[in-house]
Design an enzyme around this catalytic site. Structure first.
Site, mmCIF file in Angstrom:
data_model
loop_
_atom_site.group_PDB
_atom_site.id
_atom_site.type_symbol
_atom_site.label_atom_id
_atom_site.label_comp_id
_atom_site.label_asym_id
_atom_site.label_seq_id
_atom_site.Cartn_x
_atom_site.Cartn_y
_atom_site.Cartn_z
ATOM 1 N N ARG A 176 41.455 60.538 -0.557
ATOM 2 C CA ARG A 176 40.406 61.342 -1.208
ATOM 3 C C ARG A 176 40.106 62.552 -0.330
ATOM 4 O O ARG A 176 39.495 62.418 0.727
ATOM 5 C CB ARG A 176 39.154 60.470 -1.401
ATOM 6 C CG ARG A 176 38.233 60.998 -2.500
ATOM 7 C CD ARG A 176 36.871 60.342 -2.416
ATOM 8 N NE ARG A 176 36.196 60.771 -1.211
ATOM 9 C CZ ARG A 176 35.393 59.996 -0.464
ATOM 10 N NH1 ARG A 176 35.159 58.747 -0.783
ATOM 11 N NH2 ARG A 176 34.829 60.488 0.613
ATOM 12 N N HIS A 180 32.938 62.065 -1.800
ATOM 13 C CA HIS A 180 32.951 61.270 -3.040
ATOM 14 C C HIS A 180 32.300 62.034 -4.185
ATOM 15 O O HIS A 180 32.781 62.009 -5.314
ATOM 16 C CB HIS A 180 32.226 59.936 -2.813
ATOM 17 C CG HIS A 180 32.121 59.097 -4.036
ATOM 18 N ND1 HIS A 180 33.178 58.339 -4.511
ATOM 19 C CD2 HIS A 180 31.103 58.898 -4.909
ATOM 20 C CE1 HIS A 180 32.802 57.704 -5.611
ATOM 21 N NE2 HIS A 180 31.548 58.027 -5.880
ATOM 22 N N TYR A 189 31.015 60.038 8.198
ATOM 23 C CA TYR A 189 31.809 58.813 8.352
ATOM 24 C C TYR A 189 33.317 59.019 8.541
ATOM 25 O O TYR A 189 34.056 58.051 8.633
ATOM 26 C CB TYR A 189 31.553 57.839 7.187
ATOM 27 C CG TYR A 189 31.828 58.428 5.804
ATOM 28 C CD1 TYR A 189 33.116 58.457 5.278
ATOM 29 C CD2 TYR A 189 30.793 58.962 5.046
ATOM 30 C CE1 TYR A 189 33.361 59.009 4.030
ATOM 31 C CE2 TYR A 189 31.028 59.512 3.801
ATOM 32 C CZ TYR A 189 32.318 59.530 3.288
ATOM 33 O OH TYR A 189 32.551 60.078 2.058
HETATM 34 C C1 LIG Z 1 29.408 47.799 -9.999
HETATM 35 C C2 LIG Z 1 29.162 49.097 -9.300
HETATM 36 N N1 LIG Z 1 28.708 49.105 -8.032
HETATM 37 C C3 LIG Z 1 28.506 50.275 -7.403
HETATM 38 C C4 LIG Z 1 28.725 51.460 -8.049
HETATM 39 C C5 LIG Z 1 28.521 52.790 -7.323
HETATM 40 N N2 LIG Z 1 29.821 53.348 -7.043
HETATM 41 C C6 LIG Z 1 30.350 54.334 -7.800
HETATM 42 S S1 LIG Z 1 31.886 54.778 -7.287
HETATM 43 C C7 LIG Z 1 31.840 53.652 -6.012
HETATM 44 C C8 LIG Z 1 32.994 53.517 -5.070
HETATM 45 C C9 LIG Z 1 34.224 53.116 -5.741
HETATM 46 O O1 LIG Z 1 35.279 53.103 -4.799
HETATM 47 P P1 LIG Z 1 36.748 52.871 -5.273
HETATM 48 O O2 LIG Z 1 36.827 51.724 -6.195
HETATM 49 O O3 LIG Z 1 37.616 52.829 -4.065
HETATM 50 O O4 LIG Z 1 37.041 54.165 -6.183
HETATM 51 P P2 LIG Z 1 37.140 55.710 -5.761
HETATM 52 O O5 LIG Z 1 35.802 56.325 -6.065
HETATM 53 O O6 LIG Z 1 37.510 55.782 -4.317
HETATM 54 O O7 LIG Z 1 38.216 56.234 -6.663
HETATM 55 C C10 LIG Z 1 30.644 52.947 -6.015
HETATM 56 C C11 LIG Z 1 30.291 51.903 -5.030
HETATM 57 C C12 LIG Z 1 29.185 51.419 -9.377
HETATM 58 N N3 LIG Z 1 29.453 52.533 -10.086
HETATM 59 N N4 LIG Z 1 29.394 50.224 -9.993
#
Ligand SMILES: Cc1ncc(C[n+]2csc(CCOP(=O)(O)OP(=O)(O)O)c2C)c(N)n1
Ligand SMILES: [Mg+2]
Length: 258
Positions: A176, A180, A189
Site C-alpha cells: 500500500r 490507508h 508507523y
Molecule cells: C469488521 C470491520 N472491522 C473494522 C473495520 C475498519 N477497517 C476498515 S479497512 C480496515 C483494514 C483492512 O485491512 P486489510 O484487510 O488488510 O485491507 P486493506 O485496507 O489493506 O486493503 C479496517 C480495520 C471494518 N471496516 N470492518
C-alpha cells in the site's frame, strides 16, 4: 472490495465512478448513498459489498451456491485484504466453499498493512495462501505487482471452477503506497525508506517497462494512451460534477419494502 481496477475490467466506466464519488443520483452503485468504492452494479454482475470487511466472502460463496442450484456455469470472484483474512467470515466462507466444491475464486490482496497494523502483527504463518490447505483447496502466492502473473493465476482458478473442482485461494503480494485514508498518518508507523523502496516496484511503471522491452510500447503510444485516458477522466468528472443530486425522498428507496 474497493477494487477500482477490477470493476473497470468488469465494465464499470469512469463516468460511473465519478458519479459515485460526487454522490449523484445517477450513481449506479447506490444513487449517491454509499461511500465511494462501495461498488454494486447489476448490469455488470457486481454484487453490492458492505463496509464491514470480509462480509463479501460469505456473499460470494452464497452466490456460487445459488449458481450451482440454478445449474448456471458461473464462478464468483471475491477480493479482500490480508487483514480481512483473519475475520471469521473468511474461514467460514472458505470452508463451506471447499466442502461443497463451489466455483469461487478467493483473492487475498496482501498489501502488508491493515491500516496501521503490519503483516507480522496480523498473522503468524508465512503466506496467507498457506491457509488454503486447512480447508482442502489449492492456495497460491503470486506477485501482485505483475499483471501477467495475476492473470495466469485467476485464469487457472476459473478453469478449475469450471471443471467442478471447487474454489482456489490466490494471494497477491503488493504494497500500500499511500496512507490507508485521508485520516491516516502513516508516518507514525512506518519508515519513509520502506515506502520509497516499495515505490520502485510500482506495477504501473514496471509493466510499462516490460511492454517497452517487448516492443509493445514507445513514447508516442504511451503519450497517446495517456491523452486518451485524461480525456475520458476529465469528461467523466465534468459530467458527474454537473449531474443532479438525488431527491431527498429517494433517501428511503431500497431501505424499506415498497
Ligand atoms: C469488521 C470491520 N472491522 C473494522 C473495520 C475498519 N477497517 C476498515 S479497512 C480496515 C483494514 C483492512 O485491512 P486489510 O484487510 O488488510 O485491507 P486493506 O485496507 O489493506 O486493503 C479496517 C480495520 C471494518 N471496516 N470492518
Ligand atoms: Mg491490507
Amino acid at each position: 472490495y474497493r477494487d477500482m481496477g477490477v470493476v473497470l475490467a468488469f465494465g464499470m466506466t469512469a463516468k460511473d465512478l465519478m458519479l459515485s464519488a460526487f454522490a449523484k443520483a445517477e450513481d449506479p452503485n447506490s444513487g449517491g448513498k454509499q461511500m465511494p468504492s462501495h461498488f454494486g452494479q447489476k448490469k455488470n454482475r457486481i454484487v453490492t459489498g458492505s463496509s464491514p470487511v470480509t462480509t463479501q466472502v460469505p456473499h460470494a460463496v452464497g452466490v456460487a451456491l445459488a449458481g450451482r442450484l440454478d445449474k448456471k456455469d458461473i464462478a464468483t470472484f471475491v477480493t479482500f485484504g490480508e487483514g480481512s483474512s483473519n475475520q471469521g467470515d473468511f474461514h467460514e466462507g472458505a470452508n463451506f466453499a471447499a466442502v461443497h466444491k463451489l466455483p469461487v475464486i478467493f483473492m487475498c490482496e496482501n498489501n502488508k498493512y491493515a491500516i496501521s497494523v503490519p503483516y507480522e502483527k496480523q498473522v503468524a504463518c508465512e503466506n496467507i495462501s498457506d491457509r488454503a490447505v486447512g480447508y482442502g483447496m489449492p492456495g497460491v502466492t503470486v506477485d501482485g505487482n505483475d499483471p501477467l502473473e495475476v492473470y495466469k493465476a485467476v485464469k487457472e482458478a476459473r478453469e478449475r471452477a469450471g471443471r467442478g473442482e471447487g474454489p482456489t485461494l490466490i494471494e497477491t503480494i503488493s504494497y500500500r503506497l499511500t496512507p490507508h485514508s485521508s485520516d491516516d498518518d502513516d508516518r507514525s508507523y512506518r519508515e519513509r525508506e520502506e515506502v520509497a523502496e516499495a515505490k520502485k516496484n510500482d506495477p504501473l511503471n514496471k509493466f510499462a517497462q516490460y511492454l517497452r522491452e517487448a516492443g509493445l510500447l514507445d513514447d508516442q503510444s504511451e503519450k497517446q494512451m495517456s491523452d486518451e485516458i485524461t480525456t475520458i477522466v476529465n469528461e467523466a468528472t465534468d459530467y458527474a460534477e454537473h449531474a443532479p443530486y438525488a431527491d431527498p425522498e429517494d433517501a428511503l428507496r431500497h431501505v424499506y419494502a415498497e
